[in-house]
Design a protein around this motif. Structure first.
Motif, short mmCIF file in Angstrom:
data_model
loop_
_atom_site.label_atom_id
_atom_site.label_comp_id
_atom_site.label_asym_id
_atom_site.label_seq_id
_atom_site.Cartn_x
_atom_site.Cartn_y
_atom_site.Cartn_z
N UNK A 203 46.28 19.58 66.58
CA UNK A 203 46.87 18.27 66.89
C UNK A 203 48.09 18.44 67.80
N UNK A 204 48.89 19.47 67.52
CA UNK A 204 50.06 19.73 68.35
C UNK A 204 49.65 20.23 69.73
N UNK A 205 48.66 21.11 69.75
CA UNK A 205 48.21 21.69 71.01
C UNK A 205 47.69 20.62 71.96
N UNK A 206 47.04 19.59 71.42
CA UNK A 206 46.49 18.52 72.25
C UNK A 206 47.56 17.81 73.06
N UNK A 207 48.80 17.80 72.54
CA UNK A 207 49.89 17.10 73.22
C UNK A 207 50.55 17.95 74.31
N UNK A 208 50.10 19.20 74.45
CA UNK A 208 50.64 20.07 75.50
C UNK A 208 49.75 20.08 76.73
N UNK A 209 48.77 19.19 76.78
CA UNK A 209 47.85 19.10 77.92
C UNK A 209 48.64 18.92 79.22
N UNK A 210 48.55 19.87 80.16
CA UNK A 210 49.36 19.78 81.39
C UNK A 210 48.83 18.76 82.39
N UNK A 211 47.54 18.47 82.32
CA UNK A 211 46.97 17.45 83.21
C UNK A 211 47.42 16.08 82.70
N UNK A 212 48.33 15.45 83.42
CA UNK A 212 48.94 14.22 82.93
C UNK A 212 47.91 13.14 82.62
N UNK A 213 46.87 13.05 83.42
CA UNK A 213 45.87 12.02 83.19
C UNK A 213 45.16 12.18 81.85
N UNK A 214 45.21 13.38 81.30
CA UNK A 214 44.56 13.65 80.01
C UNK A 214 45.55 13.70 78.85
#
Length: 599
Positions: A203-214
């Motif tokens: 859940x935490x890792x999902x918020x580190x997505x570098x692609x802003x659109x995602x």
């Protein structure tokens, strides 16, 4: 002195006495009015001060005044403020005498005292500070919902967008403090079980997505209102890009690295809260908090075992009706894996299925309920970022009714979604369960504001589970699988009494609890694992459903027996619902008085 003079004197005395009584009555009325005004002011102040301390609650209620605020609830300063809040209001409300208050005011006094006392008792434990994050319940998941732009945080004006930027700045401080508090907790012996930690880290890792659109926190930028100018869109896009890349991603990355590294290594291999400092006393407190009773773990465990036995015998009858030849455990597996009970391929088909259930029961609702809420409701699929570890749930509408109540359904894989328990699920989460119970409370103008947003699980979840028992009266459960689904849902809550107390008070392991569920209910194994880990994350909460349901059923049966032909089911439901969420003991006293008055 002649007779006329005597009569005149007597008349004067009578008139003087009448005037005196009238004056005294006016004085008493004035005093009572003043007391009511002072009491009402106290309750209003309690509510308003509470919103300042919990601005997320204001946002979910539709109050936009604090949409830019997010206090650091993990700081020493905040804890001191909160403690002072409950202490001062407890002292103030205790100054009012019951004889000076009307029935509604006395109930409000009793509820406020309960609220202050139960929260003050919790300050003796460190759990809320040292366990700020889990896979199921915590603030970071709520903020993810708000960040999506499709929840309670509005994104309709430029001010709305800037409010969220300000709120996120303060939230980032909370994220850093959460990491620091968890490190303190590790040193003091407070750490989550490993099985929960591995559910949090994705859940935490999902918020580190570098692609802003995602990235979830960038979502509002992709849904600008048409009224925004190009300059406004450009400025906000720049601000949100900076917020996500420069604040959200680094804060979540740091928290992820810590939880996936040192924290996971230190994670407990034990299951129950009793294996943490002062854990036994904490669990006893949580039992009282969630059930709003004085029951202890042993009593609840035994009640669970007896309810499991009773419901099992009812399940046997359904098994025989369907003509299944194996034992009950084999029937559970048959129901879990029956492809005929998995008829859909798309999430929208499942959403439409729930609306169809509502259409079936609509004609019967008026027979059971005198009052229906004005607040609209919707059925939605649970957001993807939390869907794999979420249960079906209800999010209340706004206090003014402009935002609908939402019934969220997790559908990770539509083709594997089993519908056998959907009728009881709808009755529980939507109508007449949480949607009726919460919306009617919020719409009741006789209640002070603080009582419109209270939620006691013993009452709230008890009502929702009681609502499941109304299916046949509402024209549902004509399909034996759906009736079995209701029994399965009730069994699910009965099993909770056994496994929650088993894990947190009797030394059961996670694996023992999972096995007990597999042997006694028809839930799929993945769902059972998610549920067991839910109980591990929030000890005691799962006990409230069955305890509350049994109390409401007990009160209904008592009213039916004592009132006979005078019993009206709609009036009984009014009595239960009109006061909103209250501790079960207060509800019992209210129904007892109603029965006596109705005679």
């Amino acid at each position: 002195m002649n007779s006329k003079q005597i009569v005149a004197i007597l008349l004067t005395v009578v008139l003087f006495a009448a005037c005196k009584n009238e004056t005294e009555e006016k004085t008493d009325a004035k005093i009572n009015n003043n007391v009511s005004a002072d009491f009402s002011t106290l309750l209003d102040n309690y509510y308003e001060d509470g919103l300042k301390l919990n601005p997320l609650s204001a946002t979910f209620s539709g109050d936009t005044r604090y949409n830019d605020s997010f206090p650091n609830i993990l700081s020493d300063e905040y804890v001191a403020q909160l403690k002072n809040y409950y202490t001062s209001y407890k002292n103030e409300v205790s100054k009012f005498n019951d004889e000076d208050l009307n029935e509604t005011e006395k109930m409000s006094k009793d509820v406020l005292l309960w609220e202050c006392n139960i929260n003050l008792d919790e300050f003796s434990f460190k759990n809320s500070l040292y366990f700020p994050i889990n896979q199921m319940w915590t603030v970071n998941l709520v903020m993810g919902q708000l960040a999506s732009g499709s929840s309670a945080q509005p994104f309709k004006t430029v001010e709305d967008y800037t409010n969220w930027l300000k709120r996120v700045d303060q939230y980032v401080v909370w994220l850093h403090t959460a990491e620091a508090r968890m490190k303190e907790g590790m040193a003091a012996g407070y750490v989550l079980p490993k099985s929960l930690i591995v559910k949090v880290t994705p859940q935490l890792k999902a918020m580190t997505e570098p692609n802003l659109d995602k990235n979830l926190f960038y979502s509002p930028v992709k849904n600008f209102p048409d009224s925004f100018s190009e300059i406004q869109k450009k400025e906000l896009t720049k601000a949100y890009s900076k917020m996500v890349s420069g604040k959200i991603i680094p804060a979540y990355q740091s928290l992820y690295d810590f939880m996936a590294g040192d924290y996971l290594k230190a994670g407990r291999t034990t299951t129950g809260i009793a294996d943490t400092p002062n854990g036994e006393a904490y669990y006893n407190h949580q039992i009282k908090k969630y059930t709003t009773t004085e029951m202890n773990a042993d009593e609840i465990h035994q009640l669970g075992l007896s309810e499991v036995a009773r419901i099992s015998s009812e399940m046997e009858k359904v098994k025989e009706q369907i003509g299944f030849k194996g034992d009950l455990k084999a029937f559970f597996n048959f129901v879990r894996t029956n492809k005929e009970l998995m008829p859909y391929n798309e999430p929208q088909q499942i959403i439409d299925h729930f609306y169809a259930i509502y259409d079936t029961m609509k004609p019967k609702l008026e027979l059971l309920f005198d009052k229906k809420p004005k607040t609209a409701f919707e059925v939605k699929q649970t957001e993807k970022f939390r869907e794999n570890s979420a249960s079906a749930e209800y999010n209340p509408g706004s206090l003014d009714g402009t935002r609908p109540g939402i019934f969220y359904v997790p559908i990770p894989n539509a083709s594997k979604y089993n519908i056998y328990s959907d009728e009881s699920l709808f009755l529980h989460e939507a109508i007449p369960g949480h949607h009726y119970q919460i919306s009617l409370t919020q719409e009741n103008d006789e209640l002070p504001m603080f009582r419109k947003t209270l939620f006691y699980s013993g009452y709230g979840e008890g009502w929702a589970l009681y609502s499941e028992s109304l299916g046949k009266e509402l024209g549902l459960y004509t399909d034996p699988y759906q009736y079995f689904g209701m029994l399965g849902a009730e069994m699910h809550r009965a099993v909770r009494l056994v496994v929650d107390t088993g894990m947190h008070a009797k030394g059961w392991t996670r694996e023992q609890a999972i096995q007990y569920c597999l042997e006694n209910e028809a839930e799929p194994e993945a769902g059972i694992i998610s549920e067991i880990e839910r109980y591990m994350a929030n000890p005691g909460q799962a006990l409230a459903y069955k305890i509350g349901q049994l109390k409401i059923l007990e009160l209904r049966h008592k009213a039916e027996k004592e009132l006979g032909d005078k019993f009206k089911i709609g009036q009984f439901h009014n009595q239960v619902l009109e006061t909103g969420c209250i501790p079960l003991k207060l509800l019992e006293s209210k129904i007892d008085k109603w029965i006596t008055d109705s005679k």
